[in-house]
Motif scaffolding. Structure first.
Motif, PDB file in Angstrom:
ATOM      1  N   LEU A  18     -10.179   1.430   9.790  1.00 44.39           N
ATOM      2  CA  LEU A  18      -9.012   1.740   9.854  1.00 44.39           C
ATOM      3  C   LEU A  18      -8.548   2.446   8.542  1.00 44.39           C
ATOM      4  N   GLY A  19      -9.498   2.315   7.566  1.00 43.70           N
ATOM      5  CA  GLY A  19      -9.007   3.252   6.015  1.00 43.70           C
ATOM      6  C   GLY A  19      -8.373   2.227   5.266  1.00 43.70           C
ATOM      7  N   TYR A  20      -8.483   0.927   5.186  1.00 41.77           N
ATOM      8  CA  TYR A  20      -7.572   0.230   4.072  1.00 41.77           C
ATOM      9  C   TYR A  20      -8.744  -0.192   2.936  1.00 41.77           C
ATOM     10  N   ILE A  21      -9.947  -0.226   3.449  1.00 41.30           N
ATOM     11  CA  ILE A  21     -10.774  -0.406   2.239  1.00 41.30           C
ATOM     12  C   ILE A  21     -11.852   0.616   2.254  1.00 41.30           C
ATOM     13  N   ILE A  22     -12.650   0.724   1.105  1.00 41.09           N
ATOM     14  CA  ILE A  22     -13.691   1.648   1.209  1.00 41.09           C
ATOM     15  C   ILE A  22     -14.811   1.115   0.427  1.00 41.09           C
ATOM     16  N   ILE A  31     -13.530  -1.964  -1.739  1.00 41.79           N
ATOM     17  CA  ILE A  31     -12.394  -1.977  -2.629  1.00 41.79           C
ATOM     18  C   ILE A  31     -11.229  -1.284  -1.827  1.00 41.79           C
ATOM     19  N   PRO A  32     -10.018  -1.493  -2.443  1.00 42.60           N
ATOM     20  CA  PRO A  32      -9.059  -1.152  -1.457  1.00 42.60           C
ATOM     21  C   PRO A  32      -8.760   0.296  -1.791  1.00 42.60           C
ATOM     22  N   SER A  33      -8.612   0.989  -0.529  1.00 35.53           N
ATOM     23  CA  SER A  33      -8.324   2.512  -0.516  1.00 35.53           C
ATOM     24  C   SER A  33      -6.782   2.753  -1.020  1.00 35.53           C
ATOM     25  N   ASP A  34      -6.424   4.059  -1.145  1.00 29.95           N
ATOM     26  CA  ASP A  34      -4.830   4.460  -1.350  1.00 29.95           C
ATOM     27  C   ASP A  34      -3.995   3.991  -0.476  1.00 29.95           C
ATOM     28  N   LYS A  35      -4.621   3.866   0.827  1.00 27.25           N
ATOM     29  CA  LYS A  35      -3.769   3.549   2.035  1.00 27.25           C
ATOM     30  C   LYS A  35      -3.611   2.064   1.862  1.00 27.25           C
ATOM     31  N   ILE A 285       5.684   4.105 -15.623  1.00 27.40           N
ATOM     32  CA  ILE A 285       4.460   3.401 -16.100  1.00 27.40           C
ATOM     33  C   ILE A 285       3.190   3.853 -15.399  1.00 27.40           C
ATOM     34  N   ILE A 286       2.157   4.249 -16.096  1.00 23.87           N
ATOM     35  CA  ILE A 286       0.985   4.946 -15.306  1.00 23.87           C
ATOM     36  C   ILE A 286      -0.280   3.737 -15.681  1.00 23.87           C
ATOM     37  N   GLY A 287      -1.004   3.580 -14.753  1.00 26.37           N
ATOM     38  CA  GLY A 287      -2.176   2.631 -15.091  1.00 26.37           C
ATOM     39  C   GLY A 287      -3.127   2.778 -13.797  1.00 26.37           C
ATOM     40  N   PRO A 288      -4.089   1.744 -13.637  1.00 28.23           N
ATOM     41  CA  PRO A 288      -5.191   1.981 -12.761  1.00 28.23           C
ATOM     42  C   PRO A 288      -4.486   1.574 -11.265  1.00 28.23           C
ATOM     43  N   ARG A 289      -5.201   2.063 -10.307  1.00 30.11           N
ATOM     44  CA  ARG A 289      -4.733   1.698  -8.859  1.00 30.11           C
ATOM     45  C   ARG A 289      -4.654   0.313  -8.537  1.00 30.11           C
ATOM     46  N   ARG A 290      -5.442  -0.311  -9.222  1.00 30.26           N
ATOM     47  CA  ARG A 290      -5.275  -2.013  -9.228  1.00 30.26           C
ATOM     48  C   ARG A 290      -4.304  -2.586 -10.101  1.00 30.26           C
TER      49      ARG A 290
END
Length: 318
Positions: A18-22, A31-35, A285-290
């Motif tokens: 489904l594109g939720y993890i890659i 790991i989680p995807s952007d989606k 605020i800018i940080g990692p996707r996690r």
């Protein structure tokens, strides 16, 4: 959870399909995807619309600073960016409030000496622009009064973007022999418009990027540091936030969603603050996707509320 390893593998396979993890590479885990992050953030923001009754420590500190402030706006915003960076361990940006779209409140011509006039232009939000104008011959009190009446009768309450050439020509015609003064006053008004188009942005905590391995490799870190130093690209985030039509004043950009290519591996959360009608700015605020979205969004919502409330209250007292 009493789940077998086969069940977990199947569920992960479905999530991957489904594109939720890659899987970043063949020997890696998932790991989680952007989606996937987007789904989490959207659900969290729906669930977290509860009242923010418990402000975090950093927001309490910022609130005290704002209430006790004696510094100019620039100093307050710079200090706010530093405190957010220290307390969140992410990079931060804050734009100064913009006057773009505001109305002229008052224009005053005052005599400095026989050959010079001081033009004072006041825009909504009490933004003041002073400009010296040279005159060929001294104006008596009556002529100066007539020019002030002419300018204020025609321009007071008018959005500065609506001042057009036909309006200026009409003013110059009514001013007669003093048409040159009208031209110089309108040049000063144009300078106010230009100033409003320039976005002053204060940043802090760019070195926090190196704390996160996925952002710390030389190329990514160099691009991000350059973005923070040059700042022009950050104005895209500011404009996106200021034109947000959702009404929340909070925007979350995950990975490739951000308008800044050098931040495609980051998440950016921005909030719009308003000092009074028409005076708006952006906190980011800018940080990692996690990043800790819950904490970041709660902090920005509370800070946005404090800025809106404190400055509006002060406006009411003045």
């Amino acid at each position: 959870l009493n789940l077998s390893s086969a069940t977990i593998r199947n569920e992960m396979s479905d999530l991957e399909e489904l594109g939720y993890i890659i899987q970043p590479h063949t020997s890696a885990g998932r790991i989680p995807s952007d989606k996937g992050y987007r789904l989490y953030v959207d659900q969290m923001m729906i669930e977290k619309e509860e009242q923010l009754s418990q402000a975090t420590q950093e927001v309490k500190e910022l609130q005290k600073m704002l209430l006790d402030r004696e510094d100019k706006m620039e100093a307050v915003l710079k200090q706010m960016a530093r405190m957010l960076a220290v307390n969140t361990n992410y990079a931060t940006m804050i734009s100064a409030p913009q006057v773009r779209g505001n109305k002229l409140k008052f224009i005053q011509l005052s005599r400095v000496d026989a050959r010079q006039l001081l033009t004072t232009i006041v825009v909504e939000g009490n933004v003041i622009k002073n400009e010296m104008i040279s005159v060929e011959q001294m104006l008596d009190d009556e002529a100066l009064l007539k020019l002030n009446i002419l300018l204020n009768t025609n321009l007071n309450g008018l959005p500065i973007e609506e001042i057009n050439l036909a309006m200026i020509l009409n003013l110059k015609q009514q001013a007669g022999i003093h048409a040159g003064i009208i031209s110089e006053v309108m040049d000063a008004v144009a300078a106010v418009i230009k100033d409003g188009e320039h976005v002053e942005i204060y940043t802090s905590g760019a070195n926090n990027i190196f704390k996160y391995p996925e952002l710390a490799d030389q190329q990514r870190a160099s691009e991000l540091i350059t973005t923070f130093e040059e700042k022009q690209l950050l104005s895209e985030l500011v404009q996106d936030t200021l034109t947000d039509e959702t009404g929340t004043g909070i925007q979350v950009y995950i990975g490739s969603e951000t308008p800044i290519k050098t931040m495609k591996d980051c998440s950016v959360v921005t909030a719009m603050y308003e000092l009074e009608e028409g005076m708006k700015g952006t906190i980011g605020i800018i940080g990692p996707r996690r990043m800790d979205y819950d904490r970041v969004i709660s902090t920005l919502k509370t800070l946005k509320s404090q800025l809106d409330t404190i400055y509006k209250k002060e406006d009411g007292r003045t």
